[in-house]
Design an enzyme around this catalytic site. Structure first.
Site, PDB file in Angstrom:
ATOM      1  N   HIS A 252       0.829  -1.207   0.000  1.00 39.21           N
ATOM      2  CA  HIS A 252       0.000   0.000   0.000  1.00 39.21           C
ATOM      3  C   HIS A 252       0.867   1.262   0.000  1.00 39.21           C
ATOM      4  O   HIS A 252       0.665   2.174  -0.808  1.00 39.21           O
ATOM      5  CB  HIS A 252      -0.899  -0.050   1.244  1.00 39.21           C
ATOM      6  CG  HIS A 252      -1.764   1.155   1.479  1.00 39.21           C
ATOM      7  ND1 HIS A 252      -3.125   1.154   1.263  1.00 39.21           N
ATOM      8  CD2 HIS A 252      -1.469   2.392   1.949  1.00 39.21           C
ATOM      9  CE1 HIS A 252      -3.631   2.340   1.580  1.00 39.21           C
ATOM     10  NE2 HIS A 252      -2.638   3.120   2.012  1.00 39.21           N
ATOM     11  N   GLU A 253       1.840   1.299   0.885  1.00 38.65           N
ATOM     12  CA  GLU A 253       2.672   2.504   1.002  1.00 38.65           C
ATOM     13  C   GLU A 253       3.545   2.699  -0.237  1.00 38.65           C
ATOM     14  O   GLU A 253       3.766   3.828  -0.676  1.00 38.65           O
ATOM     15  CB  GLU A 253       3.531   2.441   2.266  1.00 38.65           C
ATOM     16  CG  GLU A 253       2.752   2.312   3.580  1.00 38.65           C
ATOM     17  CD  GLU A 253       1.694   3.382   3.794  1.00 38.65           C
ATOM     18  OE1 GLU A 253       1.775   4.455   3.157  1.00 38.65           O
ATOM     19  OE2 GLU A 253       0.766   3.131   4.597  1.00 38.65           O
ATOM     20  N   HIS A 256       1.561   4.435  -2.821  1.00 40.58           N
ATOM     21  CA  HIS A 256       1.596   5.903  -2.663  1.00 40.58           C
ATOM     22  C   HIS A 256       2.909   6.468  -3.213  1.00 40.58           C
ATOM     23  O   HIS A 256       2.923   7.493  -3.889  1.00 40.58           O
ATOM     24  CB  HIS A 256       1.506   6.289  -1.179  1.00 40.58           C
ATOM     25  CG  HIS A 256       0.145   6.151  -0.568  1.00 40.58           C
ATOM     26  ND1 HIS A 256      -1.017   6.581  -1.171  1.00 40.58           N
ATOM     27  CD2 HIS A 256      -0.230   5.647   0.649  1.00 40.58           C
ATOM     28  CE1 HIS A 256      -2.045   6.346  -0.367  1.00 40.58           C
ATOM     29  NE2 HIS A 256      -1.593   5.774   0.745  1.00 40.58           N
TER      30      HIS A 256
HETATM   31 ZN   LIG Z   1      -2.584   5.178   2.546  1.00 42.00          ZN
END
Ligand SMILES: [Zn+2]
Length: 336
Positions: A252-253, A256
């Site tokens: 997830h990170e 980003h």
């Molecule tokens: Zn996030």
């Protein structure tokens, strides 16, 4: 990591469409998920977002966070609509500059053609496991999860990205344990430890403030010393963060870090997360609420997407549109 138990529910992201999206991402022209971005939006009032970070809350209080109907920790660093407009306008400008300067990059990349060097900083209070001393095997497992997730190996679209562990840097410093999001100590830690250029992924592992699972920086025009991702060490595969210990916080990170927003960015309105094949979603989804559908626009909520807030066992995919957006961002911001 093996296939996820809910693989049968995966969406039918065809190979052909994935390849097509990747090709478009390489060309960089007319492929931005900014087609619906109002580039004339007033941008002057937006605050700088170079240090914008995005975080997930859970960790020790995971049961509280995900309790149905319970209070969910606010996400103070979620982007405002103006900030999204500013970032999308900047991306469009940079792509146009790149096209003028370099022309089309039609042969620059194919699936899994970008291998990202990864430097992992393990922040420890002391030599105990409770003090952050996780084994190397957890770090290598996390790299394996990234490679599985970004290759489509868990059931999603294949992206252009693969990850290669360059080094593990163990740092014992009680002043950085926990890593406090937004603190001067975090800035000092990163500026002291960060290595490499824009294309090097620096991952900081440790205990985190505020029961957070992680946070990340988006790509920026100028490399910041804060660039990188911070991940709760016990969220790595084999860690103790129940329901969040399969390594998908890392995925997830890194999403980003490669310019993806949350699937619930902007809720049901506007351009959402600026990716056309992730259905709009009114708010973060927690646990694994199959069938959730919070917006009137077509499509159920993308609860199985890595950029939502569901359990690790629930999320297993990026979409072709996200793969394209990440590759465009890579070619624009991070490619050497
Ligand atoms: Zn996030």
């Amino acid at each position: 990591m093996g296939l996820r138990p809910n693989l049968l529910t995966r969406r039918n992201a065809g190979i052909a469409s994935t390849s097509f999206a990747l090709l478009l991402g390489i060309a960089t022209v007319g492929v931005l998920p900014t087609a619906t971005t109002p580039t004339s939006a007033p941008l002057a009032a937006a605050s700088p977002v170079s240090a914008e970070e995005c975080w997930q809350a859970a960790g020790a209080s995971a049961k509280v966070k995900v309790r149905p109907g319970g209070a969910v920790k606010h996400d103070p660093n979620a982007l405002t609509l103006a900030q999204v407009h500013q970032r999308e306008a900047e991306l469009a400008d940079l792509v146009q500059e790149q096209v003028k300067r370099k022309g089309f990059k039609t042969n620059a990349a194919a699936a899994a053609s970008v291998t990202i060097p990864v430097v992992v900083h393990v922040i420890q209070r002391d030599s105990t496991r409770a003090g952050g001393n996780i084994p190397d095997s957890m770090v290598t497992s996390q790299i394996n999860v990234l490679n599985q997730s970004f290759s489509g190996g868990t059931g999603g679209a294949a992206t252009a990205f693969a990850f290669q562990l360059q080094s593990i840097n163990r740092v014992t410093n009680p002043a950085w344990y926990p890593i406090v999001q937004g603190s001067s100590a975090e800035r000092t830690m990163k500026s002291s430890l960060r290595v490499g250029g824009k294309s090097t992924l620096n991952i900081y592992l440790g205990e985190l403030s505020d029961d957070l699972l992680g946070w990340a920086t988006f790509p920026t025009r100028r490399l910041s010393s804060s660039d990188g991702v911070v991940v709760l060490s016990e969220s790595l595969p084999g860690g103790t963060a129940t329901n969040y210990n399969l390594g998908d916080t890392g995925t997830h990170e890194v999403g980003h870090w490669l310019n993806l927003y949350h699937t619930f960015q902007n809720g049901c309105s506007g351009s959402g997360d600026n990716v056309s094949d992730t259905p709009a979603e009114a708010s973060p989804a927690f646990q694994c609420p199959t069938g959730r559908d919070t917006c009137s626009a077509p499509g159920q909520d993308p609860i199985t997407n890595f950029m939502d807030y569901t359990y690790d066992s629930c999320m297993y995919q990026f979409t072709a549109g996200q793969a394209s957006r990440m590759l465009t961002a890579w070619n624009t911001y991070r490619a050497a």
